[in-house]
Structure formats: structure tokens, C-alpha cells
Design a protein around this motif. Structure first.
Motif, short mmCIF file in Angstrom:
data_model
loop_
_atom_site.label_atom_id
_atom_site.label_comp_id
_atom_site.label_asym_id
_atom_site.label_seq_id
_atom_site.Cartn_x
_atom_site.Cartn_y
_atom_site.Cartn_z
N THR A 23 13.79 13.60 48.06
CA THR A 23 13.51 11.78 47.98
C THR A 23 14.65 11.51 46.79
N ARG A 24 14.97 12.19 45.84
CA ARG A 24 15.46 11.93 44.59
C ARG A 24 16.56 12.97 44.07
N SER A 25 17.67 12.55 43.69
CA SER A 25 18.55 13.55 42.85
C SER A 25 18.64 13.26 41.70
N PHE A 26 18.82 14.37 40.74
CA PHE A 26 18.85 13.94 39.30
C PHE A 26 20.07 14.49 38.62
N LEU A 27 20.87 13.83 37.78
CA LEU A 27 21.94 14.19 36.77
C LEU A 27 21.26 14.67 35.68
N SER A 28 21.41 16.09 35.12
CA SER A 28 20.55 16.44 34.28
C SER A 28 21.48 17.37 33.13
#
Length: 279
Positions: A178-183
Motif C-alpha cells: 500500500t506504500r513505498s518508501f525512500l530510505s
């Protein structure tokens, strides 16, 4: 502020005058007993940010709300040092230009809007507390809380400080896509220590019938997120961001360095200190 507001309150002009034998001469009336409202900027604290002007993303719960079940999260709090925020501000502007519809983690304000004002970008995005997860975010029954917190505190009672180098830009997608992240990921300095702490949390989770962490942990802090699975966009973006960050950074081996000193267990809205190393 109270003094300022008091200056704009009504006075005591309506109190009756004492009665004497002869009527006193009428006193000249003031031009106006009502002062104009104070300027808005005087009523706002220093460095005021109008959050109502920022677009927000929509959160998606990791699991449905169930009475008597609370969200559990064990993590290392991370605060970005002031001397690293200027460079990260530039990196976040670059990220916004590469991937549209990114939002600040937890604050959920649109990155594109934050980038229009450096003060907002630093305070809303980079000035907040981030976290390195040591366990999955799962539901826990209310009657398990005291036992779990006590066991975690026992496990972590002999921790020492160590450095964490967030040396690699990476992208992640949550379990239900449901969500993607830049980490920023820890791949060298600090990885052995964090991995050991994850194993300790796993042992406590296992005793309470909770799912353990991922088999190959990749400790990281997430700065921004996008709705849905946008892995293809973020995969390209992370390569460009890494190149850009290296071009402006004095340290080629580390994008961000922080010191470990604290582990927190959050259950619902309540926060428990598991271990805290004094300065």
C-alpha cells in the motif's frame, strides 16, 4: 501573549463615578475606547508554520482496528544532526523532482509543497524523530503489554553506545504494497549491533506468539513515502539521488551518521523506554 491580549481587553470605563454635592465638569471623551485587533504575526509564535496550507496524503492502517488490540512497535529513535540537514534538504529537493507525489513520513505532508519553503522542509521533514525498526509493527493484546515490556527491558539492560552509518539510499515497499518508501539504510557500521538487537526483540516476540522480524534484516530510516507500489520509479530515483548526494557530500562513505542511545516500545499511543543510555 497574555499581556498582549490584555491590552485589547475592555477597560473599566463603565464603572459608576462617586456622587458628590455638585455634578462634576464633564471629562473630555477619548476618540475611541476600542482598539483595533492586533496584527496576526504578533499572535503567532516565532518560526510559525501554517500547516493548513500543506497538502496531506492518506494513511492506510497496517491492520484493522480491533477492541483490546493495540499496535506494537519497537524501535531505535533517530534524530538527524543539524550539520547534516542542509545537505539532506538539497537531496529531498532532488527526490521531489524525480518522483511526484512523495509525502513526509508520519507528518504526511506533500514533499513538493515542503520544498517551496526551506524552513518548512527542515522543520516538518528533517526536524522530526525517525526510527530504525527492531521488530514488526503488529497487534498485541492488552493483557500481554506488561509482560512484553518487562522482558524487553531485561534483555536490553546492558546496552552500550555505538555508531550507525546510514550509508545507502534505498527503496522499500510494505508487506501489503500500500506504500513505498525512500530510505537511508545501514549496511556497514552499526549493522552487527542492530542485527543483534533485532534478534533480542524476536526472542521476546516469539514468547508472546508474535511474528518475528524479516529473515535478512535491512535496518533503515524512511524519510518519505508514496502511495502504492512504485518500486520502478524509486529504483531509478535512488540511483540518481545517490549520485547527487555523493557529489555534494564531503564524506563519500556515509550519508548520515548517528549515535545509538535509546530503544523505545510504543503500544498504541503510549511510549515505554526500554533502554536509555545517559550522555
Amino acid at each position: 501573549m497574555d499581556v498582549l491580549m490584555a491590552n485589547y481587553a475592555s477597560g473599566s470605563d463603565d464603572e459608576p463615578a462617586p456622587v458628590t454635592g455638585a455634578a462634576p465638569d464633564p471629562e473630555p471623551q477619548e476618540a475611541s475606547a476600542v482598539l483595533p485587533p492586533p496584527p496576526l504575526d504578533l499572535l503567532q509564535p516565532p518560526n510559525f508554520i501554517d500547516y493548513s496550507t500543506l497538502a496531506q496524503g492518506n494513511r492506510v492502517r497496517s491492520f484493522p482496528h480491533v477492541e483490546g488490540i493495540y499496535a506494537l512497535h519497537v524501535y531505535i529513535p533517530v534524530v538527524i544532526p543539524f550539520d547534516a540537514r542542509k545537505q539532506l534538504t538539497l537531496v529531498m529537493r532532488r527526490a521531489a523532482s524525480l518522483v511526484p507525489d512523495l509525502y513526509a513520513v508520519d507528518a504526511d505532508y506533500a514533499l513538493s509543497e515542503l520544498c517551496k519553503d526551506e524552513q518548512k522542509l527542515e522543520k516538518v521533514l528533517l526536524g522530526r524523530e525517525f526510527h530504525v525498526s527492531l521488530g514488526r509493527t503488529v497487534g498485541i493484546q492488552v493483557d500481554q503489554i506488561d509482560s512484553l515490556v518487562a522482558m524487553l527491558r531485561q534483555k536490553f539492560q546492558s546496552q552500550q553506545r555505538y555508531w550507525m552509518d546510514f550509508n545507502k539510499w534505498e527503496h522499500f515497499v510494505n508487506d501489503d504494497s500500500t506504500r513505498s518508501f525512500l530510505s537511508l539504510e545501514v549496511t556497514r557500521t552499526g549493522l552487527p549491533e542492530i542485527s543483534k538487537q533485532i534478534h533480542m526483540v524476536d526472542e521476546v516476540y516469539r514468547l508472546h506468539g508474535l511474528p518475528e522480524f524479516y529473515k535478512n534484516p535491512r535496518p533503515h530510516i524512511s524519510l518519505v513515502w508514496a502511495l502504492g507500489d512504485v518500486s520502478s520509479k524509486l529504483k531509478h530515483a535512488t540511483k540518481e539521488i545517490e549520485k547527487f548526494h555523493n557529489s555534494i557530500s564531503s564524506s563519500k562513505n556515509c550519508n548520515l551518521r548517528c549515535n545509538f542511545s535509546h530503544v523505545v516500545c510504543k503500544v498504541g499511543k503510549k511510549v515505554y523506554d526500554i533502554c536509555k543510555i545517559a550522555d
